[in-house]
Motif scaffolding. Structure first.
Motif, PDB file in Angstrom:
ATOM      1  N   ASP A  62       0.816  -1.216   0.000  1.00 46.82           N
ATOM      2  CA  ASP A  62       0.000   0.000   0.000  1.00 46.82           C
ATOM      3  C   ASP A  62       0.847   1.262   0.000  1.00 46.82           C
ATOM      4  N   VAL A  63       1.978   1.193   0.682  1.00 42.75           N
ATOM      5  CA  VAL A  63       2.823   2.389   0.828  1.00 42.75           C
ATOM      6  C   VAL A  63       4.278   2.008   0.570  1.00 42.75           C
ATOM      7  N   VAL A  64       4.925   2.741  -0.336  1.00 43.17           N
ATOM      8  CA  VAL A  64       6.352   2.518  -0.594  1.00 43.17           C
ATOM      9  C   VAL A  64       7.104   3.745  -0.087  1.00 43.17           C
ATOM     10  N   VAL A  65       8.002   3.545   0.869  1.00 43.34           N
ATOM     11  CA  VAL A  65       8.807   4.679   1.352  1.00 43.34           C
ATOM     12  C   VAL A  65      10.251   4.477   0.905  1.00 43.34           C
ATOM     13  N   HIS A  66      10.682   5.327  -0.025  1.00 45.06           N
ATOM     14  CA  HIS A  66      12.061   5.283  -0.528  1.00 45.06           C
ATOM     15  C   HIS A  66      12.927   6.133   0.393  1.00 45.06           C
ATOM     16  N   ASN A  67      13.490   5.487   1.400  1.00 47.03           N
ATOM     17  CA  ASN A  67      14.287   6.234   2.388  1.00 47.03           C
ATOM     18  C   ASN A  67      15.787   5.990   2.238  1.00 47.03           C
ATOM     19  N   ALA A  68      16.185   4.801   1.734  1.00 47.22           N
ATOM     20  CA  ALA A  68      17.618   4.472   1.662  1.00 47.22           C
ATOM     21  C   ALA A  68      18.358   5.580   0.914  1.00 47.22           C
ATOM     22  N   GLY A  69      19.506   5.959   1.444  1.00 43.37           N
ATOM     23  CA  GLY A  69      20.271   7.008   0.782  1.00 43.37           C
ATOM     24  C   GLY A  69      21.702   6.981   1.264  1.00 43.37           C
ATOM     25  N   ILE A  70      22.604   7.482   0.428  1.00 46.15           N
ATOM     26  CA  ILE A  70      24.020   7.548   0.812  1.00 46.15           C
ATOM     27  C   ILE A  70      24.589   8.915   0.435  1.00 46.15           C
ATOM     28  N   THR A  71      25.700   9.250   1.083  1.00 45.17           N
ATOM     29  CA  THR A  71      26.476  10.432   0.668  1.00 45.17           C
ATOM     30  C   THR A  71      27.882   9.946   0.312  1.00 45.17           C
ATOM     31  N   ARG A  72      28.495  10.566  -0.661  1.00 46.88           N
ATOM     32  CA  ARG A  72      29.909  10.328  -0.997  1.00 46.88           C
ATOM     33  C   ARG A  72      30.479  11.705  -1.349  1.00 46.88           C
ATOM     34  N   ASP A  73      30.734  12.518  -0.299  1.00 38.68           N
ATOM     35  CA  ASP A  73      31.027  13.942  -0.508  1.00 38.68           C
ATOM     36  C   ASP A  73      32.441  14.207  -1.021  1.00 38.68           C
ATOM     37  N   LYS A  74      32.563  15.107  -1.946  1.00 41.19           N
ATOM     38  CA  LYS A  74      33.821  15.678  -2.474  1.00 41.19           C
ATOM     39  C   LYS A  74      33.403  16.868  -3.333  1.00 41.19           C
ATOM     40  N   THR A  75      34.256  17.884  -3.384  1.00 37.18           N
ATOM     41  CA  THR A  75      33.941  18.953  -4.335  1.00 37.18           C
ATOM     42  C   THR A  75      34.040  18.363  -5.752  1.00 37.18           C
ATOM     43  N   LEU A  76      33.353  18.959  -6.681  1.00 38.32           N
ATOM     44  CA  LEU A  76      33.190  18.356  -8.008  1.00 38.32           C
ATOM     45  C   LEU A  76      34.528  18.060  -8.683  1.00 38.32           C
ATOM     46  N   GLY A  77      35.456  19.007  -8.535  1.00 36.64           N
ATOM     47  CA  GLY A  77      36.767  18.845  -9.177  1.00 36.64           C
ATOM     48  C   GLY A  77      37.553  17.656  -8.636  1.00 36.64           C
ATOM     49  N   ARG A  78      37.278  17.252  -7.407  1.00 41.06           N
ATOM     50  CA  ARG A  78      38.006  16.142  -6.774  1.00 41.06           C
ATOM     51  C   ARG A  78      37.190  14.844  -6.757  1.00 41.06           C
ATOM     52  N   MET A  79      36.010  14.891  -7.298  1.00 43.93           N
ATOM     53  CA  MET A  79      35.125  13.716  -7.186  1.00 43.93           C
ATOM     54  C   MET A  79      35.402  12.711  -8.305  1.00 43.93           C
ATOM     55  N   ASP A  80      35.635  11.441  -7.939  1.00 44.08           N
ATOM     56  CA  ASP A  80      35.797  10.451  -9.005  1.00 44.08           C
ATOM     57  C   ASP A  80      34.406   9.993  -9.478  1.00 44.08           C
ATOM     58  N   ALA A  81      34.389   9.372 -10.646  1.00 44.00           N
ATOM     59  CA  ALA A  81      33.108   9.020 -11.278  1.00 44.00           C
ATOM     60  C   ALA A  81      32.319   8.016 -10.446  1.00 44.00           C
ATOM     61  N   ASP A  82      33.036   7.166  -9.690  1.00 39.61           N
ATOM     62  CA  ASP A  82      32.351   6.177  -8.849  1.00 39.61           C
ATOM     63  C   ASP A  82      31.448   6.829  -7.812  1.00 39.61           C
ATOM     64  N   ARG A  83      31.997   7.879  -7.179  1.00 35.10           N
ATOM     65  CA  ARG A  83      31.212   8.578  -6.149  1.00 35.10           C
ATOM     66  C   ARG A  83      29.939   9.166  -6.765  1.00 35.10           C
ATOM     67  N   TRP A  84      30.091   9.729  -7.944  1.00 33.36           N
ATOM     68  CA  TRP A  84      28.932  10.289  -8.640  1.00 33.36           C
ATOM     69  C   TRP A  84      27.914   9.182  -8.924  1.00 33.36           C
ATOM     70  N   ASP A  85      28.388   8.097  -9.544  1.00 34.81           N
ATOM     71  CA  ASP A  85      27.481   7.034  -9.995  1.00 34.81           C
ATOM     72  C   ASP A  85      26.740   6.374  -8.832  1.00 34.81           C
ATOM     73  N   GLN A  86      27.490   6.072  -7.749  1.00 36.82           N
ATOM     74  CA  GLN A  86      26.857   5.366  -6.616  1.00 36.82           C
ATOM     75  C   GLN A  86      25.711   6.193  -6.028  1.00 36.82           C
ATOM     76  N   VAL A  87      25.986   7.474  -5.830  1.00 38.38           N
ATOM     77  CA  VAL A  87      24.986   8.320  -5.170  1.00 38.38           C
ATOM     78  C   VAL A  87      23.741   8.468  -6.043  1.00 38.38           C
ATOM     79  N   ILE A  88      23.931   8.711  -7.328  1.00 40.30           N
ATOM     80  CA  ILE A  88      22.765   8.853  -8.224  1.00 40.30           C
ATOM     81  C   ILE A  88      21.987   7.535  -8.268  1.00 40.30           C
ATOM     82  N   ASP A  89      22.722   6.427  -8.272  1.00 36.71           N
ATOM     83  CA  ASP A  89      22.054   5.133  -8.401  1.00 36.71           C
ATOM     84  C   ASP A  89      21.228   4.786  -7.159  1.00 36.71           C
ATOM     85  N   VAL A  90      21.850   4.906  -5.962  1.00 33.61           N
ATOM     86  CA  VAL A  90      21.109   4.551  -4.731  1.00 33.61           C
ATOM     87  C   VAL A  90      19.974   5.547  -4.489  1.00 33.61           C
TER      88      VAL A  90
END
Ligand code: NAD
Length: 457
Positions: free
Chosen positions: A293-321
């Motif tokens: 009856d109710v779906v609560v999408h609560n799972a979430g992660i952070t992988r913080d870095k300023t954009l210039g220092r962020m590797d693609a993995d950190r970007w991909d994981q966060v968008i995906d989860v």
């Protein structure tokens, strides 16, 4: 994590120091306990001339056992648990004066953890540009009251669509649509929600047999339920009568089992980013419950870095989860018709998705995407009777925020109208209200649970 400063200011020595130095003064917030009355004192009711919601609101408050007063009978010494004002009659800016006339004499008459609720008409539904202008102006008043009244008082604007009354000759439609929202906002459940604009529309809402069990018999999926906000959610939803399916990654299996056992729910160990996660989840829900009856999408992660220092993995994981997995799961559950009419999808966004945040381009992108998901899916699912909403937490006291360096953490805690961080239970209670069968008329909303944070305001 404890807020030692907030505990200190409740002591005699703390009170003296706060007064002398003009330091932030976080009030002790009133939070819901089952069986509590909605308010600690009477509600003062006011209305602009020609308001259309006065009759429904009187019925809702009376049914909820709230003692009502009006300006004719209230004395100068009276103190109120809430001020409720029907502003739907205001059709021109010159009539905004009625707000001043009602609120000005009561500015010091609200009890601690009091409530201010203003009811208006959505500007886009107004008959004339002047009426739309005046109705839009209500936001400024409400947000300022949230910042001024203090002592834990919250203030909200509720725009009530004309669709909320399916039969214009009859106010019953409006009462059913509005009741859950009024009850939530007055109660201690909304302790950390302030300065919000909530839109109540025309979706189908059903009143529970018992308002202390507003989720009685509902099957609710909570992702990321092993700890933090998700664990609080599982508890609150089970307390309110739901059968909870608690989901988290296999590595969090022990903590997840403890949460599920504690509330008599079931546990599902699943990594939401696995390619077969949506079908495995759908099969589990179909075979165990036949629906969700109710779906609560609560799972979430952070992988913080300023954009210039962020590797693609950190970007991909966060968008995906935080975003893509929600879309994939919604798609499969909807396609297999496992979410019935009257169902709910509720996502957890963040004020970072509204304001942006340094070092969190990936996270803020994912959380803004969650708001986009609500905007696009809510109208698309209206026909099916499924509501879609999000909550956007501000600073909540969890492991996620405990990791923030001390000075930044202290600033984050205090930079809101309530001068403190919220608790996981505050987010859980807000999601609970959106999940109730009684809240079917609330869809397409993003409700911040941030104590009226200055960020993104
Ligand atoms: P948390 O880290 O304590 O809990 C998140 C849970 O999600 C964990 O149990 C984790 O194992 C689970 N999870 C992560 N990836 C998963 C995956 N792939 N599959 C299944 N489960 C997975 O975080 P929290 O503070 O409780 O936050 C909950 C939600 O609230 C998140 O979406 C977060 O972004 C959001 N939020 C939190 C705050 C805050 O101040 N704590 C503020 C704004 C938004």
């Amino acid at each position: 994590m404890t807020d030692r400063y907030a505990s200190f200011v409740q002591s005699a020595a703390g009170r003296a120091l706060v007064k002398r130095l003009g330091l932030p003064d976080p009030p002790r917030l009133r939070r819901h306990q089952p069986g509590d009355p909605l308010l600690r004192g009477p509600a003062l009711l006011g209305a602009a001339t020609g308001g259309r919601l006065t009759e429904p609101i009187v019925k809702i408050l009376t049914a909820a056992g709230v003692e009502l007063r009006d300006t004719g009978t209230a004395g100068p010494q009276d103190r109120f648990g809430a001020l409720v004002y029907d502003a739907t009659g205001i059709t021109d800016s010159t009539e905004l004066r009625q707000l001043y006339d009602f609120f000005h004499p009561q500015a010091r008459a609200v009890l601690p953890s009091g409530r201010v609720i203003v009811l208006g008409t959505p500007p886009r539904e107004c008959a004339t540009p002047r009426e739309a202008t005046a109705q839009r102006a209500l936001e400024g008043l409400v947000r300022s009251i949230g910042k001024e009244f203090g002592r834990g008082t919250t203030a909200q604007l509720v725009y009530v669509s004309g669709d909320a009354a399916d039969d214009p000759a009859h106010s019953a439609g409006t009462i059913t649509s509005l009741e859950s929202t009024i009850r939530f906002l007055l109660s201690g459940r909304s302790a950390y929600v302030s300065g919000q604009v909530i839109r109540v529309g025309g979706g189908a809402a059903s009143v529970p047999a018992d308002w202390d069990l507003p989720l009685d018999g509902q099957v609710v999926l909570v992702t990321g339920a092993a700890r933090g906000i998700g664990a609080a959610l599982a508890k609150v939803l089970a307390r309110d009568g739901a059968k909870v399916v608690a989901l988290d990654i296999p590595a969090a299996g022990d903590a997840l089992a403890a949460v599920a056992n504690d509330i008599g729910g079931t546990a599902v160990q699943l990594d939401l980013t696995a390619p077969d996660a949506p079908t495995r989840l759908a099969e589990h829900l179909a075979s165990r419950h036949g629906r969700v009856d109710v779906v609560v999408h609560n799972a979430g992660i952070t992988r913080d870095k300023t954009l210039g220092r962020m590797d693609a993995d950190r970007w991909d994981q966060v968008i995906d989860v935080n975003l893509s997995s929600q879309e994939r799961i919604n798609d499969v559950l909807l396609e297999r018709e496992l979410i019935p009419a009257g169902g709910r999808i509720i996502s957890v966004s963040s004020i970072a998705g509204i304001a942006g945040n340094r070092g969190q381009t990936n996270y803020a992108t994912s959380k803004a995407g969650v708001i986009g998901l609500v905007d696009s899916l809510a109208p698309a699912l209206r026909e099916r009777g499924i509501s879609v909403n999000a909550v956007a937490p501000g600073f909540i006291e969890t492991r996620l925020t405990a990791r923030i360096p001390l000075v930044v953490r202290e600033a984050g805690r205090r930079m809101n109208s309530l001068a403190q961080g919220g608790l996981p239970v505050d987010v859980a209670e807000t999601i609970g209200w959106l999940a109730w069968p009684a809240s079917g008329a609330v869809s397409g909303n993003v409700v911040r649970v941030c104590g009226q944070s200055l960020l993104g305001a």
